[in-house]
Design a protein around this motif. Structure first.
Motif, PDB file in Angstrom:
ATOM      1  N   TYR A 270       0.848  -1.138   0.266  1.00 18.68           N
ATOM      2  CA  TYR A 270       0.216   0.168  -0.137  1.00 18.68           C
ATOM      3  C   TYR A 270       0.891   1.246  -0.112  1.00 18.68           C
ATOM      4  O   TYR A 270       0.593   2.346  -0.698  1.00 18.68           O
ATOM      5  CB  TYR A 270      -0.912  -0.142   1.165  1.00 18.68           C
ATOM      6  N   LEU A 271       1.985   1.308   1.039  1.00 16.96           N
ATOM      7  CA  LEU A 271       2.849   2.559   0.999  1.00 16.96           C
ATOM      8  C   LEU A 271       3.383   2.698  -0.320  1.00 16.96           C
ATOM      9  O   LEU A 271       3.666   3.839  -0.840  1.00 16.96           O
ATOM     10  CB  LEU A 271       3.803   2.256   2.042  1.00 16.96           C
ATOM     11  N   ASP A 272       3.929   1.634  -0.981  1.00 14.03           N
ATOM     12  CA  ASP A 272       4.594   1.630  -2.353  1.00 14.03           C
ATOM     13  C   ASP A 272       3.640   2.380  -3.465  1.00 14.03           C
ATOM     14  O   ASP A 272       4.240   3.160  -4.130  1.00 14.03           O
ATOM     15  CB  ASP A 272       5.054   0.373  -2.840  1.00 14.03           C
ATOM     16  N   LYS A 273       2.449   1.920  -3.157  1.00 14.24           N
ATOM     17  CA  LYS A 273       1.370   2.212  -4.540  1.00 14.24           C
ATOM     18  C   LYS A 273       1.370   3.847  -3.994  1.00 14.24           C
ATOM     19  O   LYS A 273       1.258   4.667  -4.904  1.00 14.24           O
ATOM     20  CB  LYS A 273       0.259   1.590  -4.126  1.00 14.24           C
ATOM     21  N   ARG A 274       1.097   4.417  -2.717  1.00 17.89           N
ATOM     22  CA  ARG A 274       0.895   5.784  -2.648  1.00 17.89           C
ATOM     23  C   ARG A 274       2.016   6.593  -2.980  1.00 17.89           C
ATOM     24  O   ARG A 274       1.950   7.495  -3.383  1.00 17.89           O
ATOM     25  CB  ARG A 274       0.666   5.933  -1.088  1.00 17.89           C
ATOM     26  N   GLN A 275       3.307   6.144  -2.917  1.00 12.80           N
ATOM     27  CA  GLN A 275       4.713   6.558  -3.060  1.00 12.80           C
ATOM     28  C   GLN A 275       4.544   6.990  -4.521  1.00 12.80           C
ATOM     29  O   GLN A 275       4.897   8.035  -5.223  1.00 12.80           O
ATOM     30  CB  GLN A 275       5.784   5.847  -2.720  1.00 12.80           C
ATOM     31  N   ILE A 276       4.309   6.172  -5.448  1.00 13.37           N
ATOM     32  CA  ILE A 276       4.156   6.266  -6.645  1.00 13.37           C
ATOM     33  C   ILE A 276       3.178   7.114  -7.051  1.00 13.37           C
ATOM     34  O   ILE A 276       3.400   8.002  -8.273  1.00 13.37           O
ATOM     35  CB  ILE A 276       3.959   4.658  -7.556  1.00 13.37           C
ATOM     36  N   GLU A 277       2.018   7.113  -6.641  1.00 14.25           N
ATOM     37  CA  GLU A 277       0.839   8.096  -7.007  1.00 14.25           C
ATOM     38  C   GLU A 277       1.341   9.517  -6.601  1.00 14.25           C
ATOM     39  O   GLU A 277       1.150  10.447  -7.397  1.00 14.25           O
ATOM     40  CB  GLU A 277      -0.394   7.666  -6.263  1.00 14.25           C
ATOM     41  N   ILE A 278       1.874   9.621  -5.447  1.00 13.92           N
ATOM     42  CA  ILE A 278       2.373  11.058  -4.968  1.00 13.92           C
ATOM     43  C   ILE A 278       3.671  11.700  -6.072  1.00 13.92           C
ATOM     44  O   ILE A 278       3.421  12.753  -6.638  1.00 13.92           O
ATOM     45  CB  ILE A 278       2.808  10.811  -3.792  1.00 13.92           C
ATOM     46  N   ASN A 279       4.423  10.679  -6.511  1.00 11.95           N
ATOM     47  CA  ASN A 279       5.541  11.173  -7.458  1.00 11.95           C
ATOM     48  C   ASN A 279       4.914  11.468  -8.727  1.00 11.95           C
ATOM     49  O   ASN A 279       5.259  12.511  -9.353  1.00 11.95           O
ATOM     50  CB  ASN A 279       6.511   9.907  -7.576  1.00 11.95           C
ATOM     51  N   THR A 280       3.896  10.806  -9.102  1.00 14.60           N
ATOM     52  CA  THR A 280       3.472  10.934 -10.396  1.00 14.60           C
ATOM     53  C   THR A 280       2.536  12.181 -10.489  1.00 14.60           C
ATOM     54  O   THR A 280       2.693  12.956 -11.507  1.00 14.60           O
ATOM     55  CB  THR A 280       2.265   9.551 -10.813  1.00 14.60           C
ATOM     56  N   ARG A 281       1.616  12.432  -9.364  1.00 15.53           N
ATOM     57  CA  ARG A 281       0.960  13.829  -9.596  1.00 15.53           C
ATOM     58  C   ARG A 281       2.088  14.829  -9.315  1.00 15.53           C
ATOM     59  O   ARG A 281       1.737  16.180  -9.992  1.00 15.53           O
ATOM     60  CB  ARG A 281       0.117  13.503  -8.283  1.00 15.53           C
ATOM     61  N   THR A 282       2.927  14.763  -8.499  1.00 16.04           N
ATOM     62  CA  THR A 282       4.015  16.147  -8.270  1.00 16.04           C
ATOM     63  C   THR A 282       4.633  16.162  -9.678  1.00 16.04           C
ATOM     64  O   THR A 282       4.847  17.238  -9.792  1.00 16.04           O
ATOM     65  CB  THR A 282       5.136  15.468  -7.156  1.00 16.04           C
ATOM     66  N   GLU A 283       5.061  15.047 -10.180  1.00 14.89           N
ATOM     67  CA  GLU A 283       5.839  15.257 -11.521  1.00 14.89           C
ATOM     68  C   GLU A 283       4.718  15.872 -12.443  1.00 14.89           C
ATOM     69  O   GLU A 283       5.037  16.767 -13.227  1.00 14.89           O
ATOM     70  CB  GLU A 283       6.327  14.036 -12.121  1.00 14.89           C
ATOM     71  N   PHE A 284       3.524  15.542 -12.806  1.00 17.02           N
ATOM     72  CA  PHE A 284       2.355  16.101 -13.659  1.00 17.02           C
ATOM     73  C   PHE A 284       2.371  17.728 -13.281  1.00 17.02           C
ATOM     74  O   PHE A 284       2.275  18.519 -14.170  1.00 17.02           O
ATOM     75  CB  PHE A 284       1.128  15.527 -13.298  1.00 17.02           C
TER      76      PHE A 284
END
Length: 302
Positions: free
Chosen positions: A271-285
């Protein structure tokens, strides 16, 4: 000396003679038994000892039995000679006979070995005058007869304590006319001292009948103790097995909990890995959009 007491009816019967002190010829009072199995009133025996060990024999450490003349030593010769008689064991079987005779003449005595080895009160069927002991039929065949194959026992009647005399109070050798108080374990033979010397002096195991009798009683007690120890060991084995089973159950429960914790940790990490990926993707966008807007504004101004 013992006080004179009137015996029950049939004073000259076998029972009357069994309860008669050989010294004062009266009914026993506090009967004491010597190692040779002859019994005397404590007071009579004490008087006899002090009279015998006086004068020229005052320094003596032993005294002869008044009946068979066997030399007997005190258990503690350092005390006064007037106290020696008290150290010998009380003949409880004779005391029981006296109590039964004076109280309930119709009550039967109890088997001695059953009371001693089994703590069971069982009616006696016979009386052994050589050992001053009552026996039931079972103890007579399995215990008494092993030691006294040639012993003529005395019957105890059903209705009262009536002892029919069949021979003297001790066994006498037909050849030497002496007391039969020796026992050869190698040949299971009971005889007098002369019989043992002439015919069994080469045997390995020769003892007195009393010593052999005491050893048999001790062996019976040891057998009971062995049985108790085996039962206790079995109980301990069951307890140990129960502890081992409980320990194994606890180990299995521990493993189940650890496995559950590992699964929970894996799920949490996923779950934490998934949230980390989502946060990184949104921040990059967001950063990319901000960069494009900045470039566009710069072009318009220029």
């Amino acid at each position: 000396m013992a006080e004179s007491r009137a015996f029950s009816s049939g004073d000259d019967s076998s029972l009357g003679r069994l309860l008669q002190c050989p010294i004062c010829l009266e009914q026993f009072r506090q009967p004491k038994s010597l190692p040779c199995l002859h019994s005397f009133c404590e007071e009579c025996l004490g008087t006899y000892i002090t009279q015998h060990l006086s004068g020229d024999t005052a320094a003596g450490k032993t005294f002869p039995c008044p009946v068979c003349r066997r030399e007997t030593a005190s258990h503690n010769p350092d005390v006064g000679k007037e106290m020696w008689a008290q150290q010998f064991p009380t003949n409880n079987h004779v005391k029981k006979l006296i109590d039964l005779q004076s109280t309930t003449g119709t009550r039967n005595p109890l088997c001695g070995p059953c009371q001693t080895t089994k703590n069971v009160q069982k009616k006696a069927d016979v009386w052994c005058s050589a050992t001053n002991t009552f026996f039931c039929d079972y103890c007579k065949s399995s215990f008494h007869d092993v030691v006294h194959k040639e012993c003529h026992i005395v019957a105890v009647s059903e209705d009262s304590v009536t002892l029919a005399q069949k021979q003297p109070s001790h066994m006498v050798c037909d050849i030497h006319k002496e007391r039969m108080d020796c026992f050869c374990e190698d040949h299971k033979f009971i005889g007098c001292n002369k019989c043992i010397i002439t015919e069994h002096r080469q045997c390995d195991s020769v003892t007195t009948t009393k010593e052999y009798f005491d050893k048999q009683k001790s062996n019976s007690n040891l057998q009971s103790m062995d049985k108790s120890l085996v039962e206790a060991a079995n109980s301990m084995d069951l307890m140990v097995k129960s502890f081992i089973d409980k320990g194994q159950d606890m180990q299995r429960c521990k493993q189940v909990e650890l496995d559950s914790l590992i699964i929970l940790r894996d799920r949490l990490n996923a779950y934490l890995d998934k949230r980390q990926i989502e946060i990184n993707t949104r921040t990059e966008f967001i950063l990319q959009n901000q960069k494009r807007l900045t470039c566009r504004n710069r072009d318009v101004i220029g």
